[in-house]
Motif scaffolding. Structure first.
Motif, PDB file in Angstrom:
ATOM      1  N   LEU A   1      -3.437   3.106   7.964  1.00 40.40           N
ATOM      2  CA  LEU A   1      -3.034   3.662   6.678  1.00 40.40           C
ATOM      3  C   LEU A   1      -3.872   2.956   5.620  1.00 40.40           C
ATOM      4  CD1 LEU A   1       0.827   3.305   7.234  1.00 40.40           C
ATOM      5  CD2 LEU A   1      -0.740   4.979   8.237  1.00 40.40           C
TER       6      LEU A   1
ATOM      7  N   LEU B   1       8.456   3.186   8.278  1.00 34.14           N
ATOM      8  CA  LEU B   1       7.028   3.121   8.603  1.00 34.14           C
ATOM      9  C   LEU B   1       6.858   2.234   9.828  1.00 34.14           C
ATOM     10  CD1 LEU B   1       4.640   4.450   7.078  1.00 34.14           C
ATOM     11  CD2 LEU B   1       6.787   4.483   5.861  1.00 34.14           C
ATOM     12  N   SER B   2       6.768   2.887  10.965  1.00 34.73           N
ATOM     13  CA  SER B   2       6.545   2.182  12.220  1.00 34.73           C
ATOM     14  C   SER B   2       5.034   2.099  12.450  1.00 34.73           C
ATOM     15  CB  SER B   2       7.267   2.946  13.335  1.00 34.73           C
ATOM     16  OG  SER B   2       7.148   2.276  14.561  1.00 34.73           O
TER      17      SER B   2
ATOM     18  N   MET C   1       5.936 -11.120  -0.281  1.00 32.08           N
ATOM     19  CA  MET C   1       5.739 -11.993   0.878  1.00 32.08           C
ATOM     20  C   MET C   1       4.331 -11.839   1.446  1.00 32.08           C
ATOM     21  SD  MET C   1       8.505 -12.721   3.838  1.00 32.08           S
ATOM     22  CE  MET C   1       8.333 -14.177   4.889  1.00 32.08           C
ATOM     23  N   ARG C   2       3.673 -10.725   1.089  1.00 33.86           N
ATOM     24  CA  ARG C   2       2.287 -10.538   1.550  1.00 33.86           C
ATOM     25  C   ARG C   2       1.401 -11.681   1.054  1.00 33.86           C
ATOM     26  NH1 ARG C   2      -0.775  -6.264   3.958  1.00 33.86           N
ATOM     27  NH2 ARG C   2      -2.950  -6.472   3.436  1.00 33.86           N
TER      28      ARG C   2
ATOM     29  N   LEU D   1       0.826  -1.220   0.000  1.00 34.99           N
ATOM     30  CA  LEU D   1       0.000   0.000   0.000  1.00 34.99           C
ATOM     31  C   LEU D   1       0.859   1.268   0.000  1.00 34.99           C
ATOM     32  CD1 LEU D   1      -2.737   1.529   0.516  1.00 34.99           C
ATOM     33  CD2 LEU D   1      -2.183   1.323   2.943  1.00 34.99           C
ATOM     34  N   ILE D   2       1.682   1.436   0.993  1.00 37.79           N
ATOM     35  CA  ILE D   2       2.459   2.682   1.119  1.00 37.79           C
ATOM     36  C   ILE D   2       3.628   2.691   0.143  1.00 37.79           C
ATOM     37  CG2 ILE D   2       3.798   4.150   2.693  1.00 37.79           C
ATOM     38  CD1 ILE D   2       0.781   3.941   3.316  1.00 37.79           C
TER      39      ILE D   2
ATOM     40  N   ALA E   1       7.092  -5.147   5.505  1.00 35.32           N
ATOM     41  CA  ALA E   1       6.800  -5.626   6.853  1.00 35.32           C
ATOM     42  C   ALA E   1       5.896  -6.839   6.830  1.00 35.32           C
ATOM     43  CB  ALA E   1       6.101  -4.518   7.659  1.00 35.32           C
TER      44      ALA E   1
ATOM     45  N   HIS F   1      -4.595  -1.182  -1.447  1.00 36.46           N
ATOM     46  CA  HIS F   1      -4.360  -2.119  -0.363  1.00 36.46           C
ATOM     47  C   HIS F   1      -4.893  -3.490  -0.743  1.00 36.46           C
ATOM     48  CE1 HIS F   1      -3.777  -1.921   4.272  1.00 36.46           C
ATOM     49  NE2 HIS F   1      -2.772  -2.443   3.634  1.00 36.46           N
TER      50      HIS F   1
ATOM     51  N   ASP G   1      14.512 -10.042  -0.804  1.00 42.87           N
ATOM     52  CA  ASP G   1      13.952 -10.230   0.531  1.00 42.87           C
ATOM     53  C   ASP G   1      14.766  -9.364   1.494  1.00 42.87           C
ATOM     54  OD1 ASP G   1      13.307 -11.280   3.090  1.00 42.87           O
ATOM     55  OD2 ASP G   1      12.824 -13.222   2.208  1.00 42.87           O
ATOM     56  N   VAL G   2      14.108  -8.548   2.306  1.00 42.61           N
ATOM     57  CA  VAL G   2      14.873  -7.681   3.218  1.00 42.61           C
ATOM     58  C   VAL G   2      15.647  -8.490   4.262  1.00 42.61           C
ATOM     59  CG1 VAL G   2      13.410  -5.641   2.918  1.00 42.61           C
ATOM     60  CG2 VAL G   2      12.900  -7.260   4.776  1.00 42.61           C
TER      61      VAL G   2
ATOM     62  N   ASP H   1      10.661  -5.765  -3.115  1.00 46.71           N
ATOM     63  CA  ASP H   1       9.461  -6.468  -2.631  1.00 46.71           C
ATOM     64  C   ASP H   1       9.470  -7.889  -3.176  1.00 46.71           C
ATOM     65  OD1 ASP H   1       6.697  -7.334  -2.083  1.00 46.71           O
ATOM     66  OD2 ASP H   1       6.334  -5.215  -1.663  1.00 46.71           O
ATOM     67  N   ASN H   2       9.343  -8.862  -2.289  1.00 49.66           N
ATOM     68  CA  ASN H   2       9.336 -10.269  -2.740  1.00 49.66           C
ATOM     69  C   ASN H   2       7.928 -10.859  -2.687  1.00 49.66           C
ATOM     70  OD1 ASN H   2       8.942 -10.412  -0.045  1.00 49.66           O
ATOM     71  ND2 ASN H   2      10.502 -11.954   0.382  1.00 49.66           N
TER      72      ASN H   2
ATOM     73  N   LYS I   1       8.042  -4.682  15.772  1.00 49.01           N
ATOM     74  CA  LYS I   1       8.071  -3.319  15.203  1.00 49.01           C
ATOM     75  C   LYS I   1       8.704  -2.349  16.201  1.00 49.01           C
ATOM     76  CE  LYS I   1       6.258  -1.912  11.731  1.00 49.01           C
ATOM     77  NZ  LYS I   1       6.702  -1.759  10.323  1.00 49.01           N
TER      78      LYS I   1
ATOM     79  N   GLY J   1      -1.245   5.115  12.387  1.00 46.16           N
ATOM     80  CA  GLY J   1      -2.557   4.633  12.801  1.00 46.16           C
ATOM     81  C   GLY J   1      -3.024   3.684  11.704  1.00 46.16           C
TER      82      GLY J   1
HETATM   83  N1  LIG Z   1      -1.566  -0.333   6.688  1.00 42.69           N
HETATM   84  C1  LIG Z   1      -1.673   0.054   7.931  1.00 42.69           C
HETATM   85  O1  LIG Z   1      -2.772   0.246   8.450  1.00 42.69           O
HETATM   86  C2  LIG Z   1      -0.443   0.316   8.755  1.00 42.69           C
HETATM   87  C3  LIG Z   1      -0.593   0.876  10.017  1.00 42.69           C
HETATM   88  C4  LIG Z   1       0.530   1.174  10.778  1.00 42.69           C
HETATM   89  C5  LIG Z   1       1.782   0.884  10.274  1.00 42.69           C
HETATM   90  N2  LIG Z   1       1.917   0.320   9.051  1.00 42.69           N
HETATM   91  C6  LIG Z   1       3.267   0.033   8.571  1.00 42.69           C
HETATM   92  O2  LIG Z   1       3.474   0.672   7.333  1.00 42.69           O
HETATM   93  C7  LIG Z   1       4.300  -0.136   6.507  1.00 42.69           C
HETATM   94  C8  LIG Z   1       3.640  -0.326   5.181  1.00 42.69           C
HETATM   95  O3  LIG Z   1       2.369  -0.940   5.394  1.00 42.69           O
HETATM   96  P1  LIG Z   1       1.463  -1.380   4.198  1.00 42.69           P
HETATM   97  O4  LIG Z   1       0.064  -1.275   4.656  1.00 42.69           O
HETATM   98  O5  LIG Z   1       1.902  -0.687   2.945  1.00 42.69           O
HETATM   99  O6  LIG Z   1       1.844  -2.919   4.134  1.00 42.69           O
HETATM  100  P2  LIG Z   1       1.676  -3.908   2.906  1.00 42.69           P
HETATM  101  O7  LIG Z   1       1.599  -5.280   3.501  1.00 42.69           O
HETATM  102  O8  LIG Z   1       0.641  -3.445   1.960  1.00 42.69           O
HETATM  103  O9  LIG Z   1       3.095  -3.765   2.177  1.00 42.69           O
HETATM  104  C9  LIG Z   1       4.249  -4.347   2.669  1.00 42.69           C
HETATM  105  C10 LIG Z   1       4.974  -4.986   1.505  1.00 42.69           C
HETATM  106  O10 LIG Z   1       6.173  -5.554   2.014  1.00 42.69           O
HETATM  107  C11 LIG Z   1       6.423  -6.747   1.299  1.00 42.69           C
HETATM  108  N3  LIG Z   1       7.272  -7.600   2.108  1.00 42.69           N
HETATM  109  C12 LIG Z   1       6.916  -8.297   3.205  1.00 42.69           C
HETATM  110  N4  LIG Z   1       7.970  -9.000   3.651  1.00 42.69           N
HETATM  111  C13 LIG Z   1       9.000  -8.725   2.825  1.00 42.69           C
HETATM  112  C14 LIG Z   1      10.346  -9.160   2.783  1.00 42.69           C
HETATM  113  N5  LIG Z   1      10.820 -10.025   3.671  1.00 42.69           N
HETATM  114  N6  LIG Z   1      11.164  -8.651   1.826  1.00 42.69           N
HETATM  115  C15 LIG Z   1      10.678  -7.766   0.903  1.00 42.69           C
HETATM  116  N7  LIG Z   1       9.390  -7.350   0.885  1.00 42.69           N
HETATM  117  C16 LIG Z   1       8.571  -7.819   1.842  1.00 42.69           C
HETATM  118  C17 LIG Z   1       5.047  -7.352   1.064  1.00 42.69           C
HETATM  119  O11 LIG Z   1       5.032  -8.245  -0.032  1.00 42.69           O
HETATM  120  C18 LIG Z   1       4.188  -6.107   0.817  1.00 42.69           C
HETATM  121  O12 LIG Z   1       4.048  -5.834  -0.561  1.00 42.69           O
HETATM  122  C19 LIG Z   1       4.553  -1.427   7.291  1.00 42.69           C
HETATM  123  O13 LIG Z   1       5.789  -1.321   7.924  1.00 42.69           O
HETATM  124  C20 LIG Z   1       3.458  -1.446   8.315  1.00 42.69           C
HETATM  125  O14 LIG Z   1       3.849  -2.123   9.504  1.00 42.69           O
HETATM  126  C21 LIG Z   1       0.837   0.033   8.275  1.00 42.69           C
END
Ligand SMILES: NC(=O)c1ccc[n+]([C@@H]2O[C@H](COP(=O)([O-])OP(=O)(O)OC[C@H]3O[C@@H](n4cnc5c(N)ncnc54)[C@H](O)[C@@H]3O)[C@@H](O)[C@H]2O)c1
Length: 345
Positions: free
Chosen positions: A208, A131-132, A35-36, A12-13, A90, A213, A66-67, A32-33, A182, A206
């Protein structure tokens, strides 16, 4: 040309960040691998986001890295020497973390350390945006006295109207393993700012949200409610009578904050980021408005037990962020977000 590394670039972000930077003329390396998909099954597949980005951007380069791959991450940073790092990859779910503790910690905490070390070696002066999450506060926000209103909980103390600020403690509280991994990453990011004086920042999010998404039951609150309304799925409410409150911020406003920080970084900074009171909504209120907008009725199942560590009423206090970056604000309203999610914007 300026160069950025964005991790979680199909999420998403991350995907919003890639598109924004590309539009501004940056060369962006996405990590990005997918992993979602492995975490959440088909609902979590981010392939469509990657394909959309590849078609819509001019200079985006994808790395299926992969991170957790420490050497691979270090190599990428040596080759690219980014001017900006935005770390969004994440494992984002409480419930999944309990099922897969090692994967959760390896991705969230160790993955972040891999990126920080790679950045320290290759580009210590480049802003590092992390992004915490507000889950670093564990359930400490639940200790505030609340009042129960007809459709939501709210803070009893009028001085709390602005919500939770960054002084909320992060220890001696129940986090869930996700919140703990986290929080470990959050502390590391701060430490690279304080100890090594690198321009690092933690944005404690909060809820996001946005149309990109890949929402699943275990992650992506509003987008998942919208998905259930649109696809006729049953939505499960976990505890608190559906009166639990979340503040929602559109991905574009999160990216704007990351860019504001990148232009004027402060080492080791911490900001809460969310939609604030204006964009706060309870589960019941979100369902009611989405039903209104779509003319459909959502099938709801109520589960008595709340999710462990779930916040009852969480509103991000945005005053520190607004004060340090006065040009930044929440631009996308809750109503706009809801409309975007159901495609009637
Ligand atoms: N969405 C929310 O409501 C929310 C709220 C608070 C914090 N956050 C934080 O914001 C950040 C982004 O959130 P988001 O909603 O975009 O998440 P998301 O799950 O949509 O995106 C995360 C991406 O990371 C990739 N990923 C996961 N593990 C990986 C790895 N080992 N190596 C490489 N890529 C990997 C996934 O495939 C996914 O595309 C995250 O750190 C999340 O903890 C999100």
């Amino acid at each position: 040309m300026k160069t950025a590394v964005v991790t979680g670039s199909s999420g998403l972000i991350g995907s919003e960040m890639v598109a924004t930077l590309d539009h501004l003329g940056w060369k962006v390396h996405g990590v990005d691998n997918n992993m979602r998909l492995e975490f959440f099954g088909p609902d979590g597949d981010t392939t469509a986001n990657l394909e959309r980005l590849a078609a819509a951007t001019e200079r985006f380069e994808h790395h299926g890295l992969d991170v957790r791959d420490r050497e691979g991450v270090a190599r990428l940073f040596r080759e690219v020497v980014p001017d900006l790092v935005v770390h969004c990859a994440a494992q984002p779910s409480h419930d999944l973390a309990a099922q897969r503790p090692f994967d959760d910690f390896d991705v969230n905490a160790v993955g972040t350390l891999n990126l920080l070390e790679a950045a320290r070696a290759a580009c210590p002066d480049s802003p590092f945006v992390f992004l915490s999450t507000n889950k670093v506060y564990g359930d400490a926000p639940n200790e505030l006295e609340l009042v129960e209103l007809e459709t939501r909980y709210d803070y009893a103390d009028p001085d709390r109207r602005d919500g939770i600020d960054e002084s909320c403690r992060i220890d001696t509280t129940l986090h869930s393993l996700f919140g703990a991994s986290k929080a470990a990453a959050d502390l590391l990011v701060q430490e690279y700012g304080r100890y090594f004086e690198m321009p690092t920042v933690c944005f404690r999010g909060g809820c996001l949200t946005g149309s990109n998404h890949a929402s699943a039951e275990l992650h992506g609150f509003l987008a998942y409610v919208a998905r259930c309304v649109l696809e006729g799925r049953t939505y499960r409410i976990y505890g608190y009578k559906g009166k639990q409150v979340r503040d929602n911020i559109h991905a574009s406003d999160v990216c704007a904050a990351a860019l504001a920080y990148a232009e004027a970084p402060r080492p080791g900074a911490v900001y809460n980021i969310g939609g604030g009171r204006e964009n706060s909504v309870s589960v019941l209120e979100a369902i009611a408005r989405l039903e209104e907008l779509t003319g459909r009725t959502l099938s709801v199942e109520y589960v008595d037990e709340a999710r462990r560590g779930d916040h009852i009423c969480y509103i991000s206090d945005l005053r520190r962020l607004r004060s340090d970056y006065p040009d930044w604000d929440v631009r996308v309203s809750l109503e706009q977000i809801l409309r975007v999610l159901i495609g009637v914007a």
